[in-house]
Design a protein around this motif. Structure first.
Motif, PDB file in Angstrom:
ATOM      1  N   SER A  45       0.808  -1.223   0.000  1.00 36.65           N
ATOM      2  CA  SER A  45       0.000   0.000   0.000  1.00 36.65           C
ATOM      3  C   SER A  45       0.841   1.273   0.000  1.00 36.65           C
ATOM      4  N   THR A  46       2.117   1.168   0.384  1.00 37.19           N
ATOM      5  CA  THR A  46       2.987   2.338   0.456  1.00 37.19           C
ATOM      6  C   THR A  46       3.999   2.300  -0.689  1.00 37.19           C
ATOM      7  N   PRO A  47       4.157   3.414  -1.415  1.00 38.38           N
ATOM      8  CA  PRO A  47       5.189   3.426  -2.463  1.00 38.38           C
ATOM      9  C   PRO A  47       6.578   3.618  -1.850  1.00 38.38           C
ATOM     10  N   LEU A  48       7.589   3.275  -2.599  1.00 40.31           N
ATOM     11  CA  LEU A  48       8.976   3.566  -2.221  1.00 40.31           C
ATOM     12  C   LEU A  48       9.426   4.751  -3.064  1.00 40.31           C
ATOM     13  N   VAL A  49       9.905   5.802  -2.433  1.00 39.57           N
ATOM     14  CA  VAL A  49      10.387   6.971  -3.164  1.00 39.57           C
ATOM     15  C   VAL A  49      11.901   7.028  -2.991  1.00 39.57           C
ATOM     16  N   LEU A  50      12.627   6.914  -4.098  1.00 39.07           N
ATOM     17  CA  LEU A  50      14.089   6.934  -4.076  1.00 39.07           C
ATOM     18  C   LEU A  50      14.570   8.313  -4.500  1.00 39.07           C
ATOM     19  N   VAL A  51      15.264   9.002  -3.597  1.00 36.74           N
ATOM     20  CA  VAL A  51      15.771  10.353  -3.865  1.00 36.74           C
ATOM     21  C   VAL A  51      17.291  10.273  -3.943  1.00 36.74           C
ATOM     22  N   PHE A  52      17.833  10.543  -5.130  1.00 32.41           N
ATOM     23  CA  PHE A  52      19.271  10.381  -5.375  1.00 32.41           C
ATOM     24  C   PHE A  52      20.007  11.701  -5.165  1.00 32.41           C
TER      25      PHE A  52
END
Length: 201
Positions: A45-52
């Motif tokens: 239900s939760t997205p993964l947000v990848l911040v580079f």
């Protein structure tokens, strides 16, 4: 099922270990600098947000701004992303939906492909070199078995991964385990010293 903060920290730590410790990966990392990749998995239900950034990769569950690229897929597709040559086929087949800048996901998959996944290197500080190598060997064999099983039954693999995720140890449990190992090592050293003294007498 949502991601817990401990899960997010574990994912972030693992990705940073494999993607940011090697100086040889600096050029492919620079292509992702300042980019935001959102990964939405159908089973979670939760997205993964990848911040580079230049120094590290942050893994978040929420991001106020717009992501440069959003990927929508299933857990069972993730192992296929280790091979960058499969990316186009996954998009064509509909197993991977990409919204936004396709270059971001292409660069991320290329970086993952170039990074050497070395479980022994990750485990060595916690369990020692010999134990880490043994565990790494088991993990590699397990990975090969998973790949064979994956081609036979994708749905079963997705359910198994989801179930394993629920029971995977958190960062606190790993820290406790490492402390217990250190305590055993200290006791073993004390015992060795005592034995040496007895033998000296």
């Amino acid at each position: 099922m949502p991601f817990t903060p401990l899960m997010m920290a574990g994912i972030e730590g693992a990705l940073n270990t494999f993607l940011y410790r090697e100086s040889a990966l600096k050029a492919p990392r620079q292509r992702l600098q300042g980019k935001v990749l959102r990964v939405t998995l159908e089973e979670l239900s939760t997205p993964l947000v990848l911040v580079f950034s230049e120094q590290q990769l942050d893994v978040l569950s929420k991001w106020e701004g717009e992501a440069d690229c959003t990927v929508i897929t299933r857990l069972s597709v993730l192992p296929k992303l280790q091979d960058r040559q499969q990316l186009t086929a996954l998009i064509r087949s509909g197993e991977l939906e990409v919204q936004g800048d396709l270059q971001v996901v292409q660069n991320f998959v290329a970086l993952m492909d170039m990074a050497e996944f070395d479980p022994a290197g990750l485990l060595a500080p916690w369990v020692g070199d010999i134990a880490a190598e043994g565990i790494g060997r088991v993990m590699r064999r397990g990975g090969q078995l998973l790949q064979k099983g994956f081609t036979r039954n994708q749905r079963y693999l997705a359910e198994a991964i989801t179930e394993e995720w629920r029971v995977a140890p958190g960062a606190l449990e790993i820290a406790w385990f490492a402390e217990e190992i250190s305590a055993v090592e200290r006791r073993l050293e004390e015992l060795t010293k005592r034995l040496d003294k007895l033998e000296g007498k």
